[in-house]
Structure formats: C-alpha cells, structure tokens
Design an enzyme around this catalytic site. Sequence first.
Site, PDB file in Angstrom:
ATOM      1  N   HIS A  70     -17.846 -77.154  46.359  1.00  9.58           N
ATOM      2  CA  HIS A  70     -17.067 -76.380  47.336  1.00  9.58           C
ATOM      3  C   HIS A  70     -16.516 -75.094  46.729  1.00  9.58           C
ATOM      4  O   HIS A  70     -15.949 -74.263  47.436  1.00  9.58           O
ATOM      5  CB  HIS A  70     -15.941 -77.239  47.948  1.00  9.58           C
ATOM      6  CG  HIS A  70     -14.712 -77.365  47.096  1.00  9.58           C
ATOM      7  ND1 HIS A  70     -14.439 -78.471  46.335  1.00  9.58           N
ATOM      8  CD2 HIS A  70     -13.683 -76.520  46.883  1.00  9.58           C
ATOM      9  CE1 HIS A  70     -13.289 -78.294  45.696  1.00  9.58           C
ATOM     10  NE2 HIS A  70     -12.809 -77.117  46.016  1.00  9.58           N
ATOM     11  N   ASP A 120     -19.549 -83.584  45.575  1.00  7.30           N
ATOM     12  CA  ASP A 120     -18.991 -82.226  45.431  1.00  7.30           C
ATOM     13  C   ASP A 120     -19.266 -81.647  44.033  1.00  7.30           C
ATOM     14  O   ASP A 120     -18.346 -81.403  43.268  1.00  7.30           O
ATOM     15  CB  ASP A 120     -17.481 -82.324  45.705  1.00  7.30           C
ATOM     16  CG  ASP A 120     -16.819 -80.967  45.839  1.00  7.30           C
ATOM     17  OD1 ASP A 120     -17.530 -79.954  45.927  1.00  7.30           O
ATOM     18  OD2 ASP A 120     -15.564 -80.930  45.834  1.00  7.30           O
ATOM     19  N   GLN A 218      -4.684 -76.795  43.995  1.00  3.99           N
ATOM     20  CA  GLN A 218      -5.625 -75.766  44.427  1.00  3.99           C
ATOM     21  C   GLN A 218      -5.875 -74.767  43.299  1.00  3.99           C
ATOM     22  O   GLN A 218      -4.936 -74.269  42.677  1.00  3.99           O
ATOM     23  CB  GLN A 218      -5.100 -75.013  45.659  1.00  3.99           C
ATOM     24  CG  GLN A 218      -5.552 -75.628  46.980  1.00  3.99           C
ATOM     25  CD  GLN A 218      -5.089 -77.054  47.142  1.00  3.99           C
ATOM     26  OE1 GLN A 218      -3.945 -77.371  46.862  1.00  3.99           O
ATOM     27  NE2 GLN A 218      -5.982 -77.939  47.578  1.00  3.99           N
ATOM     28  N   GLY A 219      -7.128 -74.479  43.074  1.00  2.00           N
ATOM     29  CA  GLY A 219      -7.488 -73.565  41.992  1.00  2.00           C
ATOM     30  C   GLY A 219      -7.953 -74.303  40.736  1.00  2.00           C
ATOM     31  O   GLY A 219      -8.548 -73.716  39.853  1.00  2.00           O
ATOM     32  N   ASP A 220      -7.642 -75.589  40.672  1.00  2.00           N
ATOM     33  CA  ASP A 220      -8.109 -76.402  39.537  1.00  2.00           C
ATOM     34  C   ASP A 220      -9.481 -76.995  39.819  1.00  2.00           C
ATOM     35  O   ASP A 220     -10.141 -77.510  38.905  1.00  2.00           O
ATOM     36  CB  ASP A 220      -7.131 -77.543  39.254  1.00  2.00           C
ATOM     37  CG  ASP A 220      -5.797 -77.051  38.716  1.00  2.00           C
ATOM     38  OD1 ASP A 220      -5.803 -76.084  37.920  1.00  2.00           O
ATOM     39  OD2 ASP A 220      -4.755 -77.611  39.098  1.00  2.00           O
ATOM     40  N   SER A 221      -9.916 -76.955  41.075  1.00  2.00           N
ATOM     41  CA  SER A 221     -11.183 -77.567  41.465  1.00  2.00           C
ATOM     42  C   SER A 221     -12.327 -77.159  40.562  1.00  2.00           C
ATOM     43  O   SER A 221     -12.389 -76.018  40.104  1.00  2.00           O
ATOM     44  CB  SER A 221     -11.567 -77.169  42.886  1.00  2.00           C
ATOM     45  OG  SER A 221     -10.969 -78.028  43.799  1.00  2.00           O
TER      46      SER A 221
HETATM   47  N1  ARG Z   1      -9.791 -78.602  46.386  1.00  2.00           N
HETATM   48  C1  ARG Z   1      -8.871 -78.060  45.444  1.00  2.00           C
HETATM   49  C2  ARG Z   1      -9.403 -76.780  44.840  1.00  2.00           C
HETATM   50  O1  ARG Z   1     -10.213 -76.161  45.448  1.00  2.00           O
HETATM   51  C3  ARG Z   1      -8.453 -79.061  44.418  1.00  2.00           C
HETATM   52  C4  ARG Z   1      -7.504 -79.981  44.982  1.00  2.00           C
HETATM   53  C5  ARG Z   1      -7.030 -80.977  44.018  1.00  2.00           C
HETATM   54  N2  ARG Z   1      -5.910 -81.578  44.640  1.00  2.00           N
HETATM   55  C6  ARG Z   1      -5.152 -82.504  44.064  1.00  2.00           C
HETATM   56  N3  ARG Z   1      -4.105 -82.920  44.680  1.00  2.00           N
HETATM   57  N4  ARG Z   1      -5.475 -82.990  42.886  1.00  2.00           N
HETATM   58  O2  ARG Z   1      -8.967 -76.268  43.846  1.00  2.00           O
END
Ligand code: ARG
Length: 279
Positions: A70, A120, A218-221
């Site tokens: 993603h 993913d 968010q941003g760690d993905s």
């Molecule tokens: N989807 C998020 C991203 O794009 C990562 C989300 C991780 N969330 C969490 N609660 N660990 O960076």
Amino acid sequence: MRSLAFAAALLIAGPAAAQSALLHGAPWQAEIYSNFSGWTGKDKARPQYAREERCGGSLIAAGWILTAAHCIDQDQVDRGWRVRLGTLDARDGGVTYRIDRLVTHPDYRPETKDGPPLNDLALLHFVADGQTDPSAADHPPIPIRLNGSRAGDGAIGTGADVTVTGWGKNKSGKGARFSPMLREVDVQTVSCNLAPGYRGKVNAAMLCAGAPGKDSCQGDSGGPLILTYGEPVLVGVVSWGIGCGNGSNPGLYVRIDRNNYLDWIGQVTKANPKLNRAN
Ligand code: ARG
C-alpha cells in the site's frame, strides 16, 4: 546499548541522543519518499520531511527493498519516488537511489472499510543515478536476514520480543507529527484475534504486536519488525492498525516466515534479470 529514551516508543518523542547506536542497530532501514517539490500554501512552509508522503522499508538483498504494497504504486515510481538508505535523518542524510522496478504481491488487496489489506507486500529494485552519492559504494548498507531463511527458523508465536523502527507519526489523529529522526520501539507479539477491532478480519499471514502505549503508526508502514534479541531477523512488515497505541488494537504486520512469503520474495529477487547485469 540502547538508551532508555530510545527504547521508549515511536509514539513518544525521544531526545536526539544515542542516534548512532540506533543506526548501528538498523542499517537495513530504508525510507521510501516522494521527491515532489511543487508544494503550495501552508504546506510550503513546512519542512520537506514533514509534508512528504513516505514509508519505511528493509534492505533484504543487494538492490532490493521489501516494503508494504500500500506504500507505493507504479504511478509513484514513474513520478520519481526514491529510496533513502544509511541514515537516521529523513531530512537529508544518507544515500538516495532511483527505483527502477516495483513488484507488488500478485494477491495484494487494499484495505477495505472494515478490514486490513491482504498480502500487503511489495519489492522495490533500486539503482544509483545522478542524485546518488558516488561514494556510497564504499560503505554499502547491510541487508537484514529474512525469518525462514535458515533451517532453525520457525513461525513466530505470541509473547515474542520484537522491535519496530520508523520515521512515522508520534500519534494518530490531529496534531500528529512525523519524526525527522529514526525511532524504535520494543513490543511483544500478541494474538490478533484477541483484538476487538481485528477479530474475524485477520488471517494466518498476519502478525500482531504491541505493548501499552507503544506502537508503530502512519508513516512507519513497510518498515521492519525484527527480533529484539540475538541476531537481527526480519519477522514482519508494518502494515495496518486501528489508531496507534490505543491499547486494545495492536499494530498489524505482514508475517515473514517459511510458510509466508519467503518463496515469493526469493523468486522475485533471484529471477530478476537486473540482478544478473553488472550495474
Ligand atoms: N498503514 C500505516 C502506514 O501507512 C501503518 C499503520 C500502522 N498502525 C499501527 N497502529 N501500528 O504507515
């Protein structure tokens, strides 16, 4: 080795001390970022690192980054999104590369209103270009070993000590900020099915990990989830969550082991003709 401040959380801002210790501990950490520069209005006043869309990733073999599907699509590759390696500082440090190939997992399905994305994962191949520091070849970054790649490796159960790193947000929702410096947080694997938000929506190819007030965000993905102790081994990829660190719903990771994705990763990275070329 690690300072207490850094062991705190991705969610809790840490002082700038002990950064080199952390880089030493995560030399496979990559940043995937857009080099878009046409910002206007109030975005223009913010530092580049804070307005870029970005993700983490892991160097897993020479020229190959494993990230979340993603995080990036072919359109973004075509627009010049880059990979940064070899730095704690997402603002301008390290060495950057051009992405010349994106391989999204063939069974990737984006998240839906009521569930996480499936499969993913994406692999990015990168090459040096005119923007790449030519001295980078003198100190190549170190890839991380994939769980499952050795005979003794098993699937990760619950209660395992794991560590996640990233430049992601310090909390979910309003007022959240990306971190300019790489942070890490130690968490434990837990059963995804015990999380009220995940029950019935998760599958065996997913791994959940968290601790009170500690999470990725968010941003760690796309970034690495590794074993906290012993030889560093990649056991998961940051994928999804409901909020960040809210206690009841842990972070959701793509599982990496012999039964999950190891064959696909091996096939892609070994079969790619670019690897057999001198580059
Ligand atoms: N989807 C998020 C991203 O794009 C990562 C989300 C991780 N969330 C969490 N609660 N660990 O960076």
